[in-house]
Design a protein around this motif. Structure first.
Motif, PDB file in Angstrom:
ATOM      1  N   LYS A  18       0.832  -1.220   0.000  1.00  0.00           N
ATOM      2  CA  LYS A  18       0.000   0.000   0.000  1.00  0.00           C
ATOM      3  C   LYS A  18       0.862   1.263   0.000  1.00  0.00           C
ATOM      4  CE  LYS A  18      -1.822  -1.179   3.784  1.00  0.00           C
ATOM      5  NZ  LYS A  18      -1.950  -2.292   4.631  1.00  0.00           N
ATOM      6  N   SER A  37      -1.903   9.924   8.726  1.00  0.00           N
ATOM      7  CA  SER A  37      -2.462   9.286   9.922  1.00  0.00           C
ATOM      8  C   SER A  37      -1.659   9.643  11.170  1.00  0.00           C
ATOM      9  CB  SER A  37      -2.423   7.773   9.765  1.00  0.00           C
ATOM     10  OG  SER A  37      -3.218   7.370   8.689  1.00  0.00           O
ATOM     11  N   ARG A  41       3.208   4.187  16.894  1.00  0.00           N
ATOM     12  CA  ARG A  41       4.399   3.405  16.561  1.00  0.00           C
ATOM     13  C   ARG A  41       5.616   4.334  16.482  1.00  0.00           C
ATOM     14  NH1 ARG A  41       6.708   3.493  11.956  1.00  0.00           N
ATOM     15  NH2 ARG A  41       5.440   3.213  10.101  1.00  0.00           N
ATOM     16  N   ARG A  44      10.139   4.801  11.761  1.00  0.00           N
ATOM     17  CA  ARG A  44      11.192   3.994  11.155  1.00  0.00           C
ATOM     18  C   ARG A  44      12.241   4.947  10.596  1.00  0.00           C
ATOM     19  NH1 ARG A  44       6.776   0.784   8.055  1.00  0.00           N
ATOM     20  NH2 ARG A  44       6.232  -0.830   9.551  1.00  0.00           N
ATOM     21  N   TYR A  53       3.691  10.186   9.078  1.00  0.00           N
ATOM     22  CA  TYR A  53       2.685  10.075  10.148  1.00  0.00           C
ATOM     23  C   TYR A  53       2.803  11.294  11.054  1.00  0.00           C
ATOM     24  CZ  TYR A  53       1.820   5.012   9.421  1.00  0.00           C
ATOM     25  OH  TYR A  53       1.451   3.788   8.911  1.00  0.00           O
ATOM     26  N   GLU A  72     -11.593   7.410  12.232  1.00  0.00           N
ATOM     27  CA  GLU A  72     -11.538   5.987  12.593  1.00  0.00           C
ATOM     28  C   GLU A  72     -10.221   5.760  13.291  1.00  0.00           C
ATOM     29  OE1 GLU A  72      -9.115   3.673  11.339  1.00  0.00           O
ATOM     30  OE2 GLU A  72      -8.159   5.362  10.353  1.00  0.00           O
ATOM     31  N   VAL A  76      -3.291  -1.734  15.653  1.00  0.00           N
ATOM     32  CA  VAL A  76      -2.708  -2.638  14.651  1.00  0.00           C
ATOM     33  C   VAL A  76      -1.344  -3.065  15.162  1.00  0.00           C
ATOM     34  CG1 VAL A  76      -2.135  -2.902  12.199  1.00  0.00           C
ATOM     35  CG2 VAL A  76      -3.823  -1.180  12.870  1.00  0.00           C
ATOM     36  N   TYR A  77      -1.164  -4.370  15.310  1.00  0.00           N
ATOM     37  CA  TYR A  77       0.123  -4.912  15.778  1.00  0.00           C
ATOM     38  C   TYR A  77       0.637  -4.190  17.029  1.00  0.00           C
ATOM     39  CZ  TYR A  77      -0.314  -6.147  10.867  1.00  0.00           C
ATOM     40  OH  TYR A  77      -0.803  -6.549   9.661  1.00  0.00           O
ATOM     41  N   TYR A  81      -3.356   3.406  15.401  1.00  0.00           N
ATOM     42  CA  TYR A  81      -3.300   4.157  14.147  1.00  0.00           C
ATOM     43  C   TYR A  81      -4.661   4.809  13.967  1.00  0.00           C
ATOM     44  CZ  TYR A  81       0.769   1.308  12.802  1.00  0.00           C
ATOM     45  OH  TYR A  81       1.992   0.682  12.752  1.00  0.00           O
ATOM     46  N   GLY A  82      -4.696   6.036  13.474  1.00  0.00           N
ATOM     47  CA  GLY A  82      -5.997   6.671  13.266  1.00  0.00           C
ATOM     48  C   GLY A  82      -5.933   7.803  12.254  1.00  0.00           C
ATOM     49  N   THR A  83      -7.101   8.102  11.698  1.00  0.00           N
ATOM     50  CA  THR A  83      -7.217   9.153  10.672  1.00  0.00           C
ATOM     51  C   THR A  83      -7.783  10.420  11.291  1.00  0.00           C
ATOM     52  OG1 THR A  83      -7.738   7.443   9.042  1.00  0.00           O
ATOM     53  CG2 THR A  83      -8.338   9.705   8.468  1.00  0.00           C
ATOM     54  N   ILE A 102      -5.172   2.832   4.967  1.00  0.00           N
ATOM     55  CA  ILE A 102      -5.420   2.373   6.338  1.00  0.00           C
ATOM     56  C   ILE A 102      -5.665   0.868   6.373  1.00  0.00           C
ATOM     57  CG2 ILE A 102      -6.331   4.608   7.078  1.00  0.00           C
ATOM     58  CD1 ILE A 102      -9.130   3.539   6.778  1.00  0.00           C
ATOM     59  N   ASP A 103      -5.683   0.316   7.586  1.00  0.00           N
ATOM     60  CA  ASP A 103      -5.892  -1.126   7.691  1.00  0.00           C
ATOM     61  C   ASP A 103      -7.381  -1.466   7.546  1.00  0.00           C
ATOM     62  OD1 ASP A 103      -7.025  -0.641  10.277  1.00  0.00           O
ATOM     63  OD2 ASP A 103      -6.490  -2.697  10.779  1.00  0.00           O
ATOM     64  N   GLY A 106     -10.000  -0.247  10.173  1.00  0.00           N
ATOM     65  CA  GLY A 106     -10.289   1.173   9.973  1.00  0.00           C
ATOM     66  C   GLY A 106     -11.168   1.395   8.757  1.00  0.00           C
ATOM     67  N   ARG A 148       2.279 -10.076  11.461  1.00  0.00           N
ATOM     68  CA  ARG A 148       1.809  -9.468  10.223  1.00  0.00           C
ATOM     69  C   ARG A 148       1.412 -10.524   9.194  1.00  0.00           C
ATOM     70  NH1 ARG A 148       3.656  -3.617   9.418  1.00  0.00           N
ATOM     71  NH2 ARG A 148       4.091  -3.050  11.554  1.00  0.00           N
TER      72      ARG A 148
HETATM   73  P1  5GP Z   1       2.959   0.588   9.244  1.00  0.00           P
HETATM   74  O1  5GP Z   1       3.339   0.436  10.682  1.00  0.00           O
HETATM   75  O2  5GP Z   1       3.558  -0.479   8.384  1.00  0.00           O
HETATM   76  O3  5GP Z   1       3.207   1.982   8.717  1.00  0.00           O
HETATM   77  O4  5GP Z   1       1.385   0.392   9.156  1.00  0.00           O
HETATM   78  C1  5GP Z   1       0.779  -0.726   9.715  1.00  0.00           C
HETATM   79  C2  5GP Z   1      -0.655  -0.810   9.263  1.00  0.00           C
HETATM   80  O5  5GP Z   1      -1.405   0.286   9.782  1.00  0.00           O
HETATM   81  C3  5GP Z   1      -0.821  -0.758   7.740  1.00  0.00           C
HETATM   82  O6  5GP Z   1      -1.744  -1.770   7.375  1.00  0.00           O
HETATM   83  C4  5GP Z   1      -1.398   0.617   7.496  1.00  0.00           C
HETATM   84  O7  5GP Z   1      -2.228   0.651   6.346  1.00  0.00           O
HETATM   85  C5  5GP Z   1      -2.219   0.809   8.756  1.00  0.00           C
HETATM   86  N1  5GP Z   1      -2.541   2.210   8.998  1.00  0.00           N
HETATM   87  C6  5GP Z   1      -1.803   3.309   8.720  1.00  0.00           C
HETATM   88  N2  5GP Z   1      -2.468   4.421   9.068  1.00  0.00           N
HETATM   89  C7  5GP Z   1      -3.656   4.027   9.549  1.00  0.00           C
HETATM   90  C8  5GP Z   1      -4.804   4.712  10.062  1.00  0.00           C
HETATM   91  O8  5GP Z   1      -4.886   5.924  10.130  1.00  0.00           O
HETATM   92  N3  5GP Z   1      -5.827   3.944  10.495  1.00  0.00           N
HETATM   93  C9  5GP Z   1      -5.820   2.597  10.437  1.00  0.00           C
HETATM   94  N4  5GP Z   1      -6.896   1.956  10.852  1.00  0.00           N
HETATM   95  N5  5GP Z   1      -4.767   1.914   9.960  1.00  0.00           N
HETATM   96  C10 5GP Z   1      -3.702   2.615   9.521  1.00  0.00           C
END
Ligand code: 5GP
Length: 211
Positions: A18, A37, A41, A44, A53, A72, A76-77, A81-83, A102-103, A106, A148
């Protein structure tokens, strides 16, 4: 009256690509705004505050939840995470199109609030390729890899709740497919009712004036 923007939601399992697809697509679509978002976390290497982010503490994030500042959110893991709600609302109201990456948890929340959005599920060409991609990132511990990869098969059971499924075999091809979906949606009859109704109305008025 301004026509409301289109909300595009791109989700899919971790490792589907994505992030890479969004990064390649956004410069080619200046009319598509990207919703940044919030997450708890850790950044990185190379990630920047306000670009990749908005990095928050758990306390700050929970405060945002309490204040209804998120459209939302999901855990996640092990991280939140939120918008941010305001950006999405303002852009759509101004007639601009917005992309959320987003996941699945969400995306399903967003679907309840914005059923007129377009929901795209990105999948890898195979599970073997997915495994390779998650490992290839080099950022996962063994534990986070298992988490994951294990979630991916489960998450794919939700494909039927989306409007489109796009296979990310090659980034350029996946980008082109998503661009086509967005263009088609923007031309759909249901999204252009006001325009064609106005034309029909004008046509009727003209017909009367020639009588
Ligand atoms: P990563 O840690 O790899 O950046 O993201 C981990 C997961 O969180 C990915 O599946 C990503 O799409 C999801 N993610 C990123 N931003 C958001 C968000 O704002 N809301 C939700 N629900 N998931 C998110």
């Amino acid at each position: 009256m301004v026509k409301k923007g289109l909300l595009v939601v791109l989700s899919g399992p971790s490792g589907a690509g994505k992030g890479t697809v969004c990064k390649a697509m956004l410069p080619t679509m200046p009319d598509l705004g990207y919703s940044i978002s919030c997450t708890t976390r850790q950044p990185r290497e190379g990630e920047q505050e306000g670009v990749n982010y908005f990095f928050k503490t758990r306390e700050q994030f929970e405060e945002m939840i309490r204040n209804d500042e998120l459209l939302e959110w999901a855990e996640v893991y092990g991280n939140y995470y939120g918008t941010p709600l305001r950006y999405v609302e303002e852009e759509l109201a101004a007639g601009r199109n917005v992309l959320l990456e987003i996941d699945i948890q969400g995306a399903l929340q967003v679907k309840r609030k914005y059923p007129n959005g377009v929901f795209i599920f990105l999948i890898p060409p195979s599970l073997a390729e997915l495994k390779k991609r998650i490992l290839g990132r080099g950022t996962e511990t063994e534990e986070s890899f298992k988490l994951r990869f294990g979630s991916a098969a489960e998450e794919m059971k939700h494909i039927h709740e989306y409007d489109y499924v796009v296979v990310n075999d090659e980034v350029e091809k996946a980008v082109e497919r998503i661009r086509c979906i967005i263009h088609a949606e923007l031309c759909s009859v249901k999204r252009n009712r006001e325009y064609y109704m106005r034309l029909i109305q004008e046509g009727q008025n003209d017909a009367v004036s020639f009588d």
